[in-house]
Structures are given as structure tokens and as C-alpha cells.
Design an enzyme around this catalytic site. Structure first.
Site, PDB file in Angstrom:
ATOM      1  N   HIS A 282       6.241   7.637  30.006  1.00 44.83           N
ATOM      2  CA  HIS A 282       5.677   6.355  30.421  1.00 44.83           C
ATOM      3  C   HIS A 282       4.639   6.484  31.537  1.00 44.83           C
ATOM      4  O   HIS A 282       4.130   5.472  32.018  1.00 44.83           O
ATOM      5  CB  HIS A 282       6.804   5.405  30.853  1.00 44.83           C
ATOM      6  CG  HIS A 282       7.787   5.170  29.747  1.00 44.83           C
ATOM      7  ND1 HIS A 282       7.587   4.233  28.764  1.00 44.83           N
ATOM      8  CD2 HIS A 282       8.946   5.799  29.437  1.00 44.83           C
ATOM      9  CE1 HIS A 282       8.601   4.266  27.905  1.00 44.83           C
ATOM     10  NE2 HIS A 282       9.439   5.215  28.291  1.00 44.83           N
TER      11      HIS A 282
ATOM     12  N   LYS B  50       3.910   6.085  23.220  1.00 46.35           N
ATOM     13  CA  LYS B  50       3.630   5.031  24.214  1.00 46.35           C
ATOM     14  C   LYS B  50       2.105   4.901  24.363  1.00 46.35           C
ATOM     15  O   LYS B  50       1.460   4.395  23.467  1.00 46.35           O
ATOM     16  CB  LYS B  50       4.300   5.351  25.552  1.00 46.35           C
ATOM     17  CG  LYS B  50       5.672   6.010  25.515  1.00 46.35           C
ATOM     18  CD  LYS B  50       6.737   5.399  24.727  1.00 46.35           C
ATOM     19  CE  LYS B  50       8.034   6.181  24.869  1.00 46.35           C
ATOM     20  NZ  LYS B  50       9.039   5.862  23.887  1.00 46.35           N
TER      21      LYS B  50
ATOM     22  N   SER C 208      12.147   4.759  32.086  1.00 45.63           N
ATOM     23  CA  SER C 208      11.769   3.927  30.940  1.00 45.63           C
ATOM     24  C   SER C 208      12.255   2.493  31.028  1.00 45.63           C
ATOM     25  O   SER C 208      11.622   1.595  30.489  1.00 45.63           O
ATOM     26  CB  SER C 208      12.288   4.568  29.650  1.00 45.63           C
ATOM     27  OG  SER C 208      13.684   4.772  29.711  1.00 45.63           O
TER      28      SER C 208
HETATM   29  C1  LIG Z   1      11.379   9.033  28.811  1.00 41.83           C
HETATM   30  C2  LIG Z   1      11.450   9.083  27.335  1.00 41.83           C
HETATM   31  N1  LIG Z   1      11.558  10.272  26.725  1.00 41.83           N
HETATM   32  C3  LIG Z   1      11.645  10.381  25.402  1.00 41.83           C
HETATM   33  C4  LIG Z   1      11.644   9.270  24.596  1.00 41.83           C
HETATM   34  C5  LIG Z   1      11.818   9.429  23.127  1.00 41.83           C
HETATM   35  O1  LIG Z   1      10.593   9.580  22.529  1.00 41.83           O
HETATM   36  P1  LIG Z   1      10.449   9.236  20.974  1.00 41.83           P
HETATM   37  O2  LIG Z   1      10.487   7.745  20.881  1.00 41.83           O
HETATM   38  O3  LIG Z   1       9.141   9.830  20.622  1.00 41.83           O
HETATM   39  O4  LIG Z   1      11.590   9.873  20.281  1.00 41.83           O
HETATM   40  C6  LIG Z   1      11.508   8.012  25.161  1.00 41.83           C
HETATM   41  C7  LIG Z   1      11.478   6.837  24.261  1.00 41.83           C
HETATM   42  O5  LIG Z   1      11.594   5.729  24.550  1.00 41.83           O
HETATM   43  C8  LIG Z   1      11.426   7.906  26.563  1.00 41.83           C
HETATM   44  O6  LIG Z   1      11.328   6.714  27.153  1.00 41.83           O
END
Ligand SMILES: Cc1ncc(COP(=O)(O)O)c(C=O)c1O
Length: 397
Positions: A210, A242, A182
Site C-alpha cells: 500500500h 493496488k 492495509s
Molecule cells: C500488505 C499486503 N500484502 C499482500 C497482500 C496480498 O496481495 P494479493 O492480493 O496480490 O494476494 C495484500 C492484499 O490485500 C496486502 O494488503
């Protein structure tokens, strides 16, 4: 540890954050149209959102949300196991499972919640969870909540992952990784990790927040690019905040694994289900992701334009070919100064600092979106050249 009042500890921590340029105030967005946002009365071009495909304000998606909320209300009325599970959730879960080749889907209110749920319900004391060091915080937190042993291998180091799995004595093992990282935008070596997981009887779990929508045919994400499916990756998470342009997440896996999570994960059981309208909106997003491949083509061309321009300007680029294009500047003050300079020039790119990234790797996390035009990218590059020049400390070697 000596006795201390909580209020005193908070004051000390705030003073430390102030000294380290680590305060994190929120910015208030009063309006958005695509990549233009209004902040403090000024219109800025945002290069730090995650709406990669520009679907968050797409007419079909917004209409689906409006229509479903008119019929069903804005809330779900309860936990999915009581009254919160709606036909819209069920239809969306089925469509996601069919699209990605899994038996079953399970919708959550957020990706963070989903990762806590998966780990807490599947892992326990005596088990091991092996993770890339740069995995998203919620995968790390999930393993902590589960009470299992958490081992973190150096970024992308498949051999280290293998060694960590081999050194386990008893218990079950999970190997968990982001599909696309991320804060760095690079991709996990999924094919190699799948071999390691199979050899070590570990369950491979990929969080493709992503990659989904952005990579692969029909936007099927990191697994499609690596030529993997449900056999090699028994559990896949698709966060919806996203490329889907919405909110929530869908867990994909076998009837047995996903069913177990649905019936035993405390973060799922004891939380209100997402709004049915969000499921309806995400069904509309899914249709657009599958059919409108021009969005991925446009995004790829914007990414290439940004990288060409940044290289010509001598800006430090990462090994990323996704819409996440970080410009690593090192210390917090430098990243903050560059972010402020960009804002003065009309661009919103927030400074990302520890603990979101490792110490000494503060950065501008530039993200590209279908909402941008070529002129936006060129404008950002010119502003970046100015911002990095104006920021105080030298670039890291
Ligand atoms: C790889 C990854 N997993 C999970 C999440 C968390 O998701 P959420 O924003 O829906 O809680 C993010 C959020 O930025 C992320 O980048």
C-alpha cells in the site's frame, strides 16, 4: 476433541457468524468505470477499492494487456521453471529491480503467494520470524507454513521487536512488516526497524503493497520515504493489485536471495506463472507511476480534504495520511449498519470485520483514489455523517 462430521461443524460455524453479524457474502460488480461500479443494477460510487492511482483502466495499461494477450495468449502454459517464464516477465522483473535499486526481481501471481513463498523457502524450524501484530494475513500465514517460530509484537512497537529478536537462542531471524498497514493506513517505523534488524542480524523484509506508487519520489514507496534501500531492506515485496492496478507481485532482492526463492519456494515452483500479458500491462503501469506525479499530488489533496471534512464532522479518524482512511466503529453490527446506510445513499464502502481486523475494531475502510473528484469526497462525508448517526451502538472511547 470429540468426533464431528465436517458438515455439522460448518453449519455451527455459519450459525455463529450469522449471530455475530460476521457473514461475508460477495458483491457482484457487473460494470466499472473508475470509481463508479454497478452492483445489483445500481450505480454506486466505490470508496473501498485499491486502485489508488486509477491505473487499472488506463488506456496504456489496458492496451498493453490486449496487445500482449493477442500475441501470447491469456495463459502462461506452466510453472515459471518449466514453460511459464516469458520475455515479458523477464523485462518487467529487470525494470522493477532497476527502478527500486535491487539486483533482481521475481514476479508472482499474487502477493499472498509471494509471501508464502518467501517465508517457506527462507525460514525453517528453529528460526524465528518477528512480525508486527497488524501485518497482513499472508505474512503471518507464510511464517506458519515455514514452520519457524512466529513472534508478533504490538503494533509499531520497535522496542518489543528488539526484545523478541534478542530473546532468540539459535537459528536465523527475519523481521517482517507491512510498509503501510492495509487496514489502518499508518506507516511502519522502517528506519528504526532497520537499525534493530542490523543489530540483531535479522533480515528485514518489507511488504509495501500500500506504499508503492503512492508514497515517495516517483512513487518508490515506504523505503524511499524512510531513506532506506537494498542494504537496509534486503528483501522487498511489491504487490501489483493496488497502485499498479493489476494483479501479482514482484519480489526484489539480491541475486542470491531471490535466486534461492525462485529455485526452492514450493508456492512458486508448483504454480502456473502469471500471464505474460499481465507483465506487459504492469510495465505500462510502471511507466505511468514513475512519470505522472500529478496522480500522487491529487491523491494527497483528496486525502487531506477527507480528513479535514471528517474531523469537522467529529468522525473517528486514524493516524493515517495515506489513501487508506478507516473509520473504526467497534462492533460488527454497527459497522454493517453504517455500510448499509452508505449503500442506500449511493456509496460502496464495505464493512471490515474480524478476522481481517482485531475483535471490537470493525470499521469502514474508506480508500481514496485518483478516480474520485472533490465532489465525491464531499458527498461521501455527508453520507458518512448520516450513516454513523444512524448506526446503533455508541462510538468506542
Ligand atoms: C500488505 C499486503 N500484502 C499482500 C497482500 C496480498 O496481495 P494479493 O492480493 O496480490 O494476494 C495484500 C492484499 O490485500 C496486502 O494488503
Amino acid at each position: 476433541m470429540p468426533r464431528i462430521r465436517l458438515a455439522d461443524r460448518v453449519a455451527i460455524a455459519r450459525a455463529e457468524r450469522t449471530a455475530n453479524a460476521a457473514l461475508r457474502p460477495r458483491r457482484e460488480i457487473s460494470a466499472r468505470e473508475g470509481c463508479r461500479v454497478v452492483v445489483d443494477g445500481r450505480t454506486l460510487t466505490s470508496f473501498c477499492g485499491n486502485d489508488y492511482l486509477g491505473l487499472g483502466q488506463h488506456l496504456d495499461v489496458v492496451s498493453a494487456f490486449q496487445e500482449a494477450s493477442a500475441w501470447h495468449g491469456v495463459g502462461s502454459t506452466g510453472s515459471a521453471l518449466v514453460t511459464g517464464h516469458h520475455a515479458e516477465h523477464a523485462a518487467f522483473e529487470r525494470e522493477m529491480a532497476q527502478w527500486l535499486g535491487y539486483e533482481r526481481g521475481l514476479m508472482f501471481s499474487s502477493g499472498y503467494q509471494a509471501n508464502l513463498a518467501v517465508m517457506q523457502s527462507l525460514l525453517t524450524e528453529g528460526d524465528v520470524c518477528v512480525q508486527d501484530k497488524l501485518n497482513h494475513a499472508c505474512l503471518i500465514d507464510g511464517a506458519r507454513l515455514a514452520g519457524c517460530e512466529l513472534k508478533r509484537y504490538p503494533h509499531l512497537d520497535v522496542e518489543a521487536a528488539l526484545r523478541q529478536l534478542m530473546s532468540r537462542r539459535d537459528g536465523a531471524a527475519m523481521l517482517a512488516t507491512d510498509g503501510v498497514f492495509s487496514m489502518d493506513g499508518d506507516r511502519a517505523p522502517l528506519a528504526d526497524l532497520a537499525l534493530v534488524a542490523r543489530a540483531q542480524d535479522a533480515l528485514l523484509y518489507v511488504d509495501d503493497a500500500h506504499g508503492i506508487g503512492v508514497l515517495g519520489p516517483e512513487g518508490r514507496g515506504s523505503l524511499a520515504v524512510a531513506g532506506l534501500g537494498a542494504r537496509e531492506v534486503p528483501l522487498l515485496l511489491v504487490p501489483l493489485g493496488k497502485a499498479f492496478g493489476g494483479q501479482g507481485a514482484v519480489l526484489l532482492g539480491s541475486e542470491a536471495l531471490v535466486g534461492h526463492v525462485a529455485e526452492t519456494a514450493r508456492p512458486y515452483l508448483f504454480s502456473t506463472a502469471p500471464a505474460p500479458a499481465m507483465a506487459a500491462a504492469m510495465r505500462a503501469s510502471l511507466k505511468l507511476i514513475r512519470t505522472e506525479s500529478w496522480r500522487r499530488a491529487k491523491l494527497a489533496s483528496l486525502v487531506a480534504r477527507f480528513r479535514r471534512g471528517a474531523a469537522a464532522l467529529g468522525l473517528p479518524l486514524q493516524e493515517s495520511f495515506t489513501p487508506i482512511q478507516p473509520v473504526v466503529l467497534g462492533d460488527n453490527a454497527r459497522a454493517l449498519a453504517a455500510s448499509r446506510s452508505l449503500e442506500a445513499q449511493g456509496y460502496l464502502v464495505s464493512a471490515i470485520r474480524p478476522p481481517t481486523v482485531p475483535e471490537g475494531q470493525a470499521r469502514l475502510r474508506v480508500t481514496l483514489s485518483v478516480d474520485h473528484g472533490e465532489a465525491d469526497v464531499d458527498g461521501l462525508l455527508a453520507a458518512l455523517a448520516e450513516a454513523v448517526k444512524a448506526a446503533p451502538a455508541p462510538l468506542p472511547a
